[in-house]
Design a protein around this motif. Structure first.
Motif, short mmCIF file in Angstrom:
data_model
loop_
_atom_site.label_atom_id
_atom_site.label_comp_id
_atom_site.label_asym_id
_atom_site.label_seq_id
_atom_site.Cartn_x
_atom_site.Cartn_y
_atom_site.Cartn_z
N LEU A 88 0.82 -1.21 0.00
CA LEU A 88 0.00 0.00 0.00
C LEU A 88 0.85 1.25 0.00
CD1 LEU A 88 -2.70 1.56 0.38
CD2 LEU A 88 -2.41 1.24 2.82
N SER A 89 0.50 2.22 -0.83
CA SER A 89 1.06 3.56 -0.74
C SER A 89 -0.07 4.52 -1.02
CB SER A 89 2.20 3.78 -1.75
OG SER A 89 1.71 3.66 -3.06
N GLY A 90 0.01 5.72 -0.46
CA GLY A 90 -1.11 6.63 -0.60
C GLY A 90 -0.69 8.03 -0.98
N GLU A 91 -1.63 8.80 -1.48
CA GLU A 91 -1.42 10.20 -1.80
C GLU A 91 -2.58 11.01 -1.24
OE1 GLU A 91 -1.00 10.41 -5.98
OE2 GLU A 91 0.90 9.32 -6.05
N ARG A 92 -2.58 12.28 -1.51
CA ARG A 92 -3.64 13.16 -1.02
C ARG A 92 -5.00 12.70 -1.52
NH1 ARG A 92 -4.05 18.04 1.30
NH2 ARG A 92 -5.96 19.19 0.93
N ALA A 93 -6.02 12.87 -0.65
CA ALA A 93 -7.36 12.47 -1.03
C ALA A 93 -7.75 13.09 -2.36
CB ALA A 93 -8.36 12.90 0.05
N GLU A 94 -8.33 12.28 -3.24
CA GLU A 94 -8.72 12.80 -4.54
C GLU A 94 -10.00 12.11 -4.99
OE1 GLU A 94 -6.13 10.04 -7.52
OE2 GLU A 94 -5.07 11.68 -6.54
N VAL A 95 -10.65 12.69 -5.94
CA VAL A 95 -11.90 12.13 -6.45
C VAL A 95 -11.73 11.78 -7.92
CG1 VAL A 95 -12.86 14.37 -7.11
CG2 VAL A 95 -14.41 12.49 -6.58
N SER A 96 -12.37 10.70 -8.35
CA SER A 96 -12.41 10.33 -9.75
C SER A 96 -13.81 9.81 -10.06
CB SER A 96 -11.34 9.28 -10.07
OG SER A 96 -11.55 8.11 -9.28
N TYR A 97 -14.08 9.59 -11.33
CA TYR A 97 -15.43 9.25 -11.74
C TYR A 97 -15.44 7.99 -12.59
CZ TYR A 97 -15.92 14.13 -10.44
OH TYR A 97 -15.87 15.32 -9.77
N GLY A 98 -16.41 7.12 -12.34
CA GLY A 98 -16.60 5.95 -13.17
C GLY A 98 -17.70 6.19 -14.17
N ASP A 99 -17.88 5.26 -15.07
CA ASP A 99 -18.92 5.41 -16.09
C ASP A 99 -20.31 5.43 -15.48
OD1 ASP A 99 -16.97 5.46 -18.01
OD2 ASP A 99 -17.12 3.31 -18.46
N ASP A 100 -20.44 4.86 -14.27
CA ASP A 100 -21.76 4.82 -13.64
C ASP A 100 -22.01 6.02 -12.73
OD1 ASP A 100 -19.94 4.24 -11.70
OD2 ASP A 100 -20.94 2.43 -10.96
N GLY A 101 -21.11 7.02 -12.78
CA GLY A 101 -21.28 8.20 -11.94
C GLY A 101 -20.66 8.05 -10.56
N THR A 102 -19.98 6.95 -10.31
CA THR A 102 -19.35 6.74 -9.00
C THR A 102 -18.20 7.71 -8.80
OG1 THR A 102 -19.94 4.40 -9.01
CG2 THR A 102 -18.15 5.08 -7.54
N GLN A 103 -18.13 8.31 -7.63
CA GLN A 103 -17.02 9.17 -7.26
C GLN A 103 -16.23 8.50 -6.15
OE1 GLN A 103 -19.94 12.99 -7.77
NE2 GLN A 103 -17.99 13.38 -6.76
N LEU A 104 -14.89 8.61 -6.25
CA LEU A 104 -14.01 7.93 -5.30
C LEU A 104 -13.25 8.96 -4.48
CD1 LEU A 104 -12.53 5.27 -7.76
CD2 LEU A 104 -14.54 5.06 -6.28
N ILE A 105 -13.27 8.78 -3.18
CA ILE A 105 -12.54 9.65 -2.27
C ILE A 105 -11.69 8.79 -1.35
CG2 ILE A 105 -12.76 11.20 -0.28
CD1 ILE A 105 -15.09 12.51 -1.62
N THR A 106 -10.45 9.20 -1.12
CA THR A 106 -9.56 8.45 -0.24
C THR A 106 -9.32 9.22 1.05
OG1 THR A 106 -8.42 7.51 -2.15
CG2 THR A 106 -7.30 7.35 -0.04
N PHE A 107 -9.52 8.53 2.16
CA PHE A 107 -9.17 9.04 3.47
C PHE A 107 -8.01 8.20 4.02
CE2 PHE A 107 -13.79 10.39 3.68
CZ PHE A 107 -13.52 11.76 3.67
N TYR A 108 -7.39 8.71 5.10
CA TYR A 108 -6.29 8.00 5.73
C TYR A 108 -6.57 7.89 7.22
CZ TYR A 108 -4.17 8.83 1.26
OH TYR A 108 -3.95 8.85 -0.10
N VAL A 109 -6.63 6.65 7.69
CA VAL A 109 -6.99 6.36 9.07
C VAL A 109 -5.73 6.15 9.90
CG1 VAL A 109 -8.25 4.80 10.61
CG2 VAL A 109 -9.18 5.34 8.34
N TYR A 110 -5.73 6.65 11.13
CA TYR A 110 -4.64 6.41 12.07
C TYR A 110 -5.23 6.30 13.47
CZ TYR A 110 -5.03 11.53 12.66
OH TYR A 110 -5.49 12.81 12.87
N CYS A 111 -4.43 5.84 14.43
CA CYS A 111 -4.97 5.64 15.76
C CYS A 111 -3.90 5.84 16.82
CB CYS A 111 -5.61 4.26 15.90
SG CYS A 111 -4.46 2.88 15.63
N ALA A 112 -4.36 6.20 18.01
CA ALA A 112 -3.47 6.42 19.15
C ALA A 112 -3.24 5.11 19.89
CB ALA A 112 -4.10 7.46 20.08
N PRO A 113 -2.24 5.05 20.75
CA PRO A 113 -2.01 3.83 21.53
C PRO A 113 -3.22 3.46 22.38
CG PRO A 113 -0.11 5.30 21.66
CD PRO A 113 -1.20 6.07 20.99
N GLY A 114 -3.40 2.17 22.60
CA GLY A 114 -4.42 1.69 23.52
C GLY A 114 -5.79 1.46 22.93
N VAL A 115 -5.96 1.64 21.62
CA VAL A 115 -7.29 1.44 21.03
C VAL A 115 -7.54 -0.04 20.77
CG1 VAL A 115 -7.29 3.72 19.96
CG2 VAL A 115 -6.43 1.74 18.68
#
Length: 345
Positions: free
Chosen positions: A92-119
């Protein structure tokens, strides 16, 4: 354009294409999560929603309780729209959240999840709020039921036994000029001792930063009677390591300025540094022994006001998942080389 009132699709998946993976609970490791959403109008037909508007009306949520994760938070489970140096998981490698479109009108957005100790492990869904204020969720009891699961690993703290600290002889630009000065230099390399992991960034404190002395942290001039011998310690902390010290017109060599005595001695020298492959994965230090004749090394010169001047650099080294180790190099005694130690709070 028709108002956004609903969605015909709402799903969540890891950027890697998996539905579950591990994450280090250190507050720095980020995992990319991709949201697929297909906005529709009142007539049920696909519509296009502006990216920033869509981003502002979308949240990552707990799949079971439907509580939202912390947006750019510092505790618990959090998420953001930007990658960092520790956005890493197998494949896995990631970049800044971005949107793209599919032929069916689908839009894609990327988020990045992180967590603190003890979760605890977390199943994550997604929620959107349309322009008609309808809330649509992918959750256990939502309209959609797709989710991802992240399993926290305990953060790693690296110690001296986890690193390599080796050295080799390196060349200097004028080292062979024995008419005035004889200089020998050795590069020390701080790297992670691992077959499948490595350091990606280093934070260094305590060194001189004046022009011509940048990275210089220790000087011992001996003997006091004639000041013939100069022992110098340097830490080449600038990033990216290879290009940060590149000297134009010098056959691609990276060099650091050493043995800088412009007053009276009128002497400068340059050591070849970052001379191993993957320079971004290690921190380079130089240890220099330089001997001069005549009246010895002139003091003061730049920050050198006495025969012994030093700092004790502290280094925080981060691996590609944001796990860290803290070390220090003793600047008070370098006449026999450079020594590294574990940081003790």
């Amino acid at each position: 354009m028709s108002a956004w009132t609903s969605v015909s699709k709402l799903s969540i998946i890891l950027v890697s294409g998996d539905e579950t993976c591990d994450i280090y609970a250190n507050g720095r490791n980020r995992i990319g999560v991709m949201i697929s959403v297909a906005p529709t109008g009142k007539d049920g037909n696909p519509i296009e929603v502006d990216f920033s508007h869509l981003l502002n009306r979308m949240w990552l949520i707990d799949y079971v309780t439907e509580s939202t994760l912390n947006w750019k938070g510092s505790s618990g489970w959090c998420y953001t729209d930007t990658t960092n140096a520790f956005t890493a998981a197998p494949g896995l490698s990631g970049e800044r959240a971005e949107v793209s479109y599919g032929d069916d009108g689908t839009q894609l957005i990327t988020f990045y999840v992180y967590c603190a100790p003890g979760v605890s492990p977390k199943s994550i869904g997604v929620q959107v709020k349309t322009d008609s204020d309808d809330i649509i969720k992918s959750s256990l009891n939502g309209t959609y039921q797709e989710k991802i699961k992240l399993n926290p690993r305990t953060a790693v703290t690296y110690m001296k036994g986890d690193i390599t600290w080796d050295y080799s002889h390196t060349s200097t630009k004028y080292g062979g000029n024995t008419k005035y000065v004889t200089t020998d230099a050795w590069n020390y390399y701080l790297t992670l001792k691992s077959a499948d992991n490595y350091f990606v960034t280093f934070s260094v404190s305590s060194y001189f930063s004046e022009d011509g002395y940048d990275g210089f942290f220790s000087s011992h001039i001996t003997p006091e009677s004639n000041r013939k011998n100069f022992y110098g310690g340097y830490v080449w902390y600038r990033e990216p390591h290879g290009s940060a010290y590149y000297v134009v017109g010098n056959d691609g060599r990276s060099e650091g300025e050493v043995v800088n005595f412009p007053d009276v001695n009128k002497w400068w020298d340059y050591a070849k540094i970052y001379d191993r492959t993957y320079p971004e994965r290690y921190l380079c230090f130089s240890w220099v022994q330089s001997i001069t004749g005549g009246d010895g090394w002139h003091i003061p010169n730049g920050p050198l006001n006495t025969s012994n001047v030093w700092f004790t650099p502290q280094i925080v080294a981060y691996d590609r998942f944001g796990n860290a180790g803290t070390f220090w190099v003793d600047g008070s005694d370098i006449t026999g080389g450079l020594n590294i130690y574990d940081h003790r709070p």
